[in-house]
Design an enzyme around this catalytic site. Sequence first.
Site, PDB file in Angstrom:
ATOM      1  CG  ASN A  49      39.832  49.960  37.683  1.00  0.00           C
ATOM      2  OD1 ASN A  49      38.541  50.105  37.658  1.00  0.00           O
ATOM      3  ND2 ASN A  49      40.280  48.851  38.221  1.00  0.00           N
TER       4      ASN A  49
ATOM      5  CG  HIS B  66      34.525  52.152  41.718  1.00  0.00           C
ATOM      6  ND1 HIS B  66      33.720  51.211  42.399  1.00  0.00           N
ATOM      7  CD2 HIS B  66      35.731  51.648  42.120  1.00  0.00           C
ATOM      8  CE1 HIS B  66      34.382  50.302  43.111  1.00  0.00           C
ATOM      9  NE2 HIS B  66      35.719  50.794  43.048  1.00  0.00           N
TER      10      HIS B  66
ATOM     11  CG  HIS C 189      37.731  43.167  38.394  1.00  0.00           C
ATOM     12  ND1 HIS C 189      38.029  43.016  39.748  1.00  0.00           N
ATOM     13  CD2 HIS C 189      37.508  41.794  37.966  1.00  0.00           C
ATOM     14  CE1 HIS C 189      37.990  41.816  39.893  1.00  0.00           C
ATOM     15  NE2 HIS C 189      37.803  40.984  38.842  1.00  0.00           N
TER      16      HIS C 189
ATOM     17  NE  ARG D 281      34.930  42.679  41.677  1.00  0.00           N
ATOM     18  CZ  ARG D 281      35.403  42.157  42.778  1.00  0.00           C
ATOM     19  NH1 ARG D 281      34.854  40.872  43.151  1.00  0.00           N
ATOM     20  NH2 ARG D 281      36.399  42.568  43.509  1.00  0.00           N
TER      21      ARG D 281
ATOM     22  NE  ARG E  87      31.154  42.882  43.252  1.00  0.00           N
ATOM     23  CZ  ARG E  87      31.648  42.542  44.472  1.00  0.00           C
ATOM     24  NH1 ARG E  87      32.285  43.541  44.941  1.00  0.00           N
ATOM     25  NH2 ARG E  87      31.700  41.508  44.919  1.00  0.00           N
TER      26      ARG E  87
ATOM     27  CD  GLU F 266      42.256  45.059  37.591  1.00  0.00           C
ATOM     28  OE1 GLU F 266      43.258  45.912  38.257  1.00  0.00           O
ATOM     29  OE2 GLU F 266      41.197  45.035  38.338  1.00  0.00           O
TER      30      GLU F 266
ATOM     31  CB  THR G 254      41.004  42.971  44.548  1.00  0.00           C
ATOM     32  OG1 THR G 254      40.096  42.910  43.353  1.00  0.00           O
ATOM     33  CG2 THR G 254      41.919  41.676  44.658  1.00  0.00           C
TER      34      THR G 254
ATOM     35  CD  GLU H 288      48.149  45.815  38.977  1.00  0.00           C
ATOM     36  OE1 GLU H 288      47.429  46.908  39.526  1.00  0.00           O
ATOM     37  OE2 GLU H 288      47.333  45.612  38.002  1.00  0.00           O
TER      38      GLU H 288
ATOM     39  CG  HIS I 155      44.153  47.459  45.924  1.00  0.00           C
ATOM     40  ND1 HIS I 155      43.073  46.998  45.105  1.00  0.00           N
ATOM     41  CD2 HIS I 155      43.678  47.647  47.313  1.00  0.00           C
ATOM     42  CE1 HIS I 155      42.063  46.973  46.118  1.00  0.00           C
ATOM     43  NE2 HIS I 155      42.437  47.159  47.503  1.00  0.00           N
TER      44      HIS I 155
END
Length: 237
Positions: A7, A10, A43, A45, A49, A70, A101, A151, A191
């Site tokens: 992922n 970030h 992801h 969103r 963000r 995601e 999340t 998941e 996660h």
Amino acid sequence: MIRLGVNIDHVATVRQARRAAEPDPVAAAVLALLGGADGITVHLREDRRHIQDRDVRLLRQVVTSRLNLEMAVADEIVAIACQVKPDEATLVPEKRQELTTEGGLDVVANEAAVGKAVERLKGAGIEVSLFLDPDPRQIEIARVLGVEAVEIHTGRYAEARGTAARTRELEALRTAAAFAKEQGLHVHMGHGLNYSNVQAVARIAGVEELNIGHSIVSRAVLIGLERAVREMKEAMA
């Protein structure tokens, strides 16, 4: 061998901190794949963000292995997914005020809305996964909705303190994985996983894929992304 989805959200978080052009998550995806990632997860969103629409569209062109998007069940995001056609769409809960999340999607309470999104995504030829807590009731509804995978949220395991608590949460993950397999679902997990706690999860019977982001990106700041991905693959072995 179990797959690693990296992922890269970030990487985009750092970019968006200055509304700048770098670091580019698309370039990060290439480096992650060179380091041994089996796929890329992002992801998109509703508040944009970190990952932006542009990123998703370019990633679809660059990622030739497995692109996992995601997303919330929001109509706008579902429409983008149907246009871009990632290999997989993972439906997750989303709140504007959360830092990350915070738990699994409640498909028991939101079966109609989730079912509508699942139908649209599957109609576009996209595999669908639901991000769920390790709760058999939620997993059973996933089967009813006709998704290909779940998941399972590993956050409680990752945050558990002490041997007894961690053992309890690990057993909950094992039980959920076994139940999901009995329902004919592919099993992914993710996660809060990091280099210290990932191995026990990677050894759970039936788990096919782990999605990990923050820990890999954090290490990459110090040692580089390719090496950080390689070391996570080694930690999973």
